[in-house]
Design a protein around this motif. Structure first.
Motif, PDB file in Angstrom:
ATOM      1  N   ALA A 213      20.047  -7.939   4.753  1.00  0.00           N
ATOM      2  CA  ALA A 213      19.432  -6.950   5.645  1.00  0.00           C
ATOM      3  C   ALA A 213      17.970  -7.270   5.910  1.00  0.00           C
ATOM      4  O   ALA A 213      17.483  -7.138   7.036  1.00  0.00           O
ATOM      5  N   ILE A 214      17.259  -7.721   4.876  1.00  0.00           N
ATOM      6  CA  ILE A 214      15.832  -8.022   5.037  1.00  0.00           C
ATOM      7  C   ILE A 214      15.630  -9.208   5.957  1.00  0.00           C
ATOM      8  O   ILE A 214      14.806  -9.178   6.886  1.00  0.00           O
ATOM      9  N   HIS A 215      16.380 -10.267   5.721  1.00  0.00           N
ATOM     10  CA  HIS A 215      16.180 -11.496   6.502  1.00  0.00           C
ATOM     11  C   HIS A 215      16.691 -11.362   7.937  1.00  0.00           C
ATOM     12  O   HIS A 215      16.128 -11.939   8.859  1.00  0.00           O
ATOM     13  N   ILE A 248      19.916  -0.669   5.008  1.00  0.00           N
ATOM     14  CA  ILE A 248      19.125  -0.523   6.239  1.00  0.00           C
ATOM     15  C   ILE A 248      17.650  -0.794   5.948  1.00  0.00           C
ATOM     16  O   ILE A 248      17.045  -0.103   5.124  1.00  0.00           O
ATOM     17  N   PRO A 249      17.039  -1.784   6.613  1.00  0.00           N
ATOM     18  CA  PRO A 249      15.596  -1.984   6.458  1.00  0.00           C
ATOM     19  C   PRO A 249      14.830  -0.800   7.069  1.00  0.00           C
ATOM     20  O   PRO A 249      15.202  -0.293   8.124  1.00  0.00           O
ATOM     21  N   LEU A 262       7.900  -4.519   7.355  1.00  0.00           N
ATOM     22  CA  LEU A 262       8.901  -3.955   6.455  1.00  0.00           C
ATOM     23  C   LEU A 262       8.225  -3.011   5.463  1.00  0.00           C
ATOM     24  O   LEU A 262       7.322  -3.401   4.728  1.00  0.00           O
ATOM     25  N   LEU A 263       8.666  -1.742   5.466  1.00  0.00           N
ATOM     26  CA  LEU A 263       8.131  -0.744   4.548  1.00  0.00           C
ATOM     27  C   LEU A 263       9.010  -0.600   3.309  1.00  0.00           C
ATOM     28  O   LEU A 263       8.517  -0.324   2.220  1.00  0.00           O
ATOM     29  N   GLY A 264      10.302  -0.777   3.503  1.00  0.00           N
ATOM     30  CA  GLY A 264      11.217  -0.599   2.387  1.00  0.00           C
ATOM     31  C   GLY A 264      12.652  -0.821   2.819  1.00  0.00           C
ATOM     32  O   GLY A 264      12.932  -1.369   3.896  1.00  0.00           O
ATOM     33  N   LEU A 265      13.572  -0.365   1.977  1.00  0.00           N
ATOM     34  CA  LEU A 265      14.989  -0.622   2.213  1.00  0.00           C
ATOM     35  C   LEU A 265      15.801   0.552   1.678  1.00  0.00           C
ATOM     36  O   LEU A 265      15.574   1.031   0.558  1.00  0.00           O
ATOM     37  N   LEU A 266      16.752   1.011   2.493  1.00  0.00           N
ATOM     38  CA  LEU A 266      17.705   2.040   2.069  1.00  0.00           C
ATOM     39  C   LEU A 266      19.025   1.357   1.735  1.00  0.00           C
ATOM     40  O   LEU A 266      19.573   0.617   2.551  1.00  0.00           O
TER      41      LEU A 266
END
Length: 542
Positions: A213-215, A248-249, A262-266
């Motif tokens: 998800a991040i990449h 979800i990013p 990017l603030l974070g990840l759910l």
């Protein structure tokens, strides 16, 4: 409408209270109607007021707050199946509900979130199949309710708690986690189970899903891992029997053509069953994540502002302490008049002066520690204590310099210092020691001469040795000591004030006038270094 009830589960089992009074008190005190033995609960925490069929929870100025469905409230109307928590969103839950045997739907209240989700998914409700218009209305109501709850969460923890609760409610998955991006690394922030219990980060979370998800900068979702050939072979999925994953990013909103930070990840998953989200559910999930990212960005900015405010307050407090340590009441000397001033370019600085009056002489010191700000100020305060004690004990100037030099070299503080010490006697004789400092000036009427003898800076070479020089003042003559913040002051043309400028202002009578002259020279540029002046005017031993 039947009288409502309040239920609470703890280690002793479930307790239930009938809310048949005009006011029901909740707290830790034994005199409350609903007694909760939790250290986070205040003695008189909240009350539930009843006005006919309307019940309202009112916080009573509790220390840690009252939370309704994960959102801190002061006063709020209750709906059937609402969840109250006293003290934090992580405390045990009080459920507000109808007595057993009565339906939970009531036209006096908006539909609770579970009913809205039922409407969204088109499941049979009492009264028959919900049509398209009803589903759309349910979707809209749920989205508006979700947005309201998100916007009521001000602090980062509250926003994340509401985000997890809403997305778990929407997806029906077992657990959810939020990770925040800090200093380029993804770090665990909060976890929640479907039943509202707190869960911690563990090895069963699919790191491959998170990295994907991040990449990809897109939502990664697999409703059924068994039907996904690539994901079904992931070691974390196999080892932990994960059936569905939604990742979800959370990105900061950014203008077009600019990358979103990017603030974070759910992260949501389930081991029991595959996911059953419709296209509309996916859209709702994306919308909630986008809204949460915007609120998270605002909350992070607010947290950064709060940290900056605390830092400013701590710096101001440190400046007051430093000023107190460095404050010097200049002594009355029968044979001389002393005037001095130190002006840091930041809140606190590395320049200082000190005066020690002894029976047979007066010792005047000016020190300039390398660098500026808090590190220089800490070293300066330490050196002042050493110098003051040594001079008060009557140590020779060479011994004092050797001790300061050895202290800086052996402690490996990464700082050095220049300094001048002058020991003036009643008959005008004086001894001075200069350690790499700008040369002191002797002013006699219109004539200005420099005291040129000098030694190595202290704090560079542990084996350095130091020697003093001697001279004499006649009545009416002065010694002016300064730091290089004056001589290295720079104007808009890049010109330095220099030693010639210092010699020129030495003719002025007042130290404030000298410093104002330097400030006028470098204006409008701010001062780039601390500035210290001390003026010793010898009158003679009458």
């Amino acid at each position: 409408m039947p009288v409502m009830m309040l239920s609470y589960c703890d280690t002793d089992g479930q307790r239930t209270w009938i809310l048949d009074r005009a006011s029901t008190s909740i707290g830790r005190s034994a005199g409350q109607d609903v007694v909760l033995h939790d250290p986070g609960v205040s003695r008189h925490h909240a009350v539930i007021e009843r006005d006919g069929d309307i019940y309202t929870v009112v916080d009573q100025g509790s220390t840690r707050g009252t939370f309704l469905n994960g959102v801190r409230v002061e006063r709020e109307v209750l709906k059937p199946e609402d969840v109250l928590q006293m003290g934090s969103v992580h405390s045990a839950e009080l459920r507000f509900h109808l007595p057993e045997g009565h339906g939970s739907a009531n036209t006096a209240y908006p539909l609770p979130a579970d009913d809205l989700l039922t409407s969204i998914r088109g499941i049979h409700l009492p009264g028959g199949e919900v049509g398209t218009a009803a589903r759309e209305m349910g979707q809209l109501k749920w989205l508006l309710q979700a947005a309201r709850q998100l916007n009521q969460g001000g602090a980062i923890e509250e926003v994340l708690g509401v985000l997890l609760r809403l997305t778990l409610q929407l997806t029906g998955l077992e657990r959810g986690f939020v990770f925040l991006c800090e200093d380029g690394e993804i770090r665990f922030a909060q976890g929640l189970g479907a039943q509202g219990r707190i869960v911690e980060e563990d090895s069963s979370i699919s790191r491959q899903a998170m990295q994907t998800a991040i990449h990809s900068e897109l939502k990664f979702s697999v409703s059924d891992t068994l039907a996904h050939e690539r994901v079904s072979e992931w070691s974390s999925v196999l080892a932990n029997q994960i059936r569905s994953i939604y990742c979800i990013p959370l990105r900061k909103p950014a203008p077009a053509r600019e990358p979103a930070r990017l603030l974070g990840l759910l992260y949501l998953d389930s081991q029991i069953r595959p996911g059953r989200l419709s296209e509309v559910d996916h859209q709702l999930l994306d919308t909630i994540a986008t809204e949460a990212a915007a609120l998270l960005h605002n909350a992070l900015l607010a947290a950064e502002d709060e940290k900056a405010r605390h830092a400013r307050e701590e710096l101001a407090f440190a400046a007051r302490i430093h000023q107190g340590l460095m404050s010097n009441t200049l002594p009355d000397i029968p044979y001389a008049v002393l005037r001095a001033k130190s002006v840091p370019c930041l809140a606190i600085g590395g320049d200082f002066f000190d005066v020690v009056a002894l029976d047979e002489c007066v010792c005047v010191t000016v020190v300039d520690v390398s660098g500026k700000g808090i590190p220089a100020a800490i070293v300066a305060a330490t050196l002042q204590g050493i110098l003051h004690a040594q001079l008060l004990a009557g140590q020779s100037l060479a011994q004092v310099a050797s001790m300061v030099n050895l202290f800086l070299c052996t402690r490996d503080v990464g700082k050095y210092a220049t300094m001048v010490i002058v020991r003036l006697f009643p008959d005008g004789q004086f001894e001075y020691l200069n350690c790499g400092h700008i040369q002191p000036l002797v002013i006699s009427g219109a004539e200005v001469r420099q005291l040129r003898e000098s030694n190595l800076i202290v704090g560079l070479v542990a084996e350095a040795s130091y020697t003093t020089a001697h001279d004499r003042l006649r009545p009416g003559e002065r010694i002016l000591l300064a730091t290089d913040g004056l001589t290295e002051a720079e104007n808009t043309l890049g010109e330095l004030f220099g030693e010639s400028g210092l010699t020129a202002i030495a003719q002025l009578d007042e130290i404030d006038a000298m410093l104002e002259h330097v400030a006028g020279f470098h204006a409008p540029n701010p001062a780039q270094d601390d500035m210290t002046l001390i003026d010793v005017r010898y009158h003679g031993n009458n």
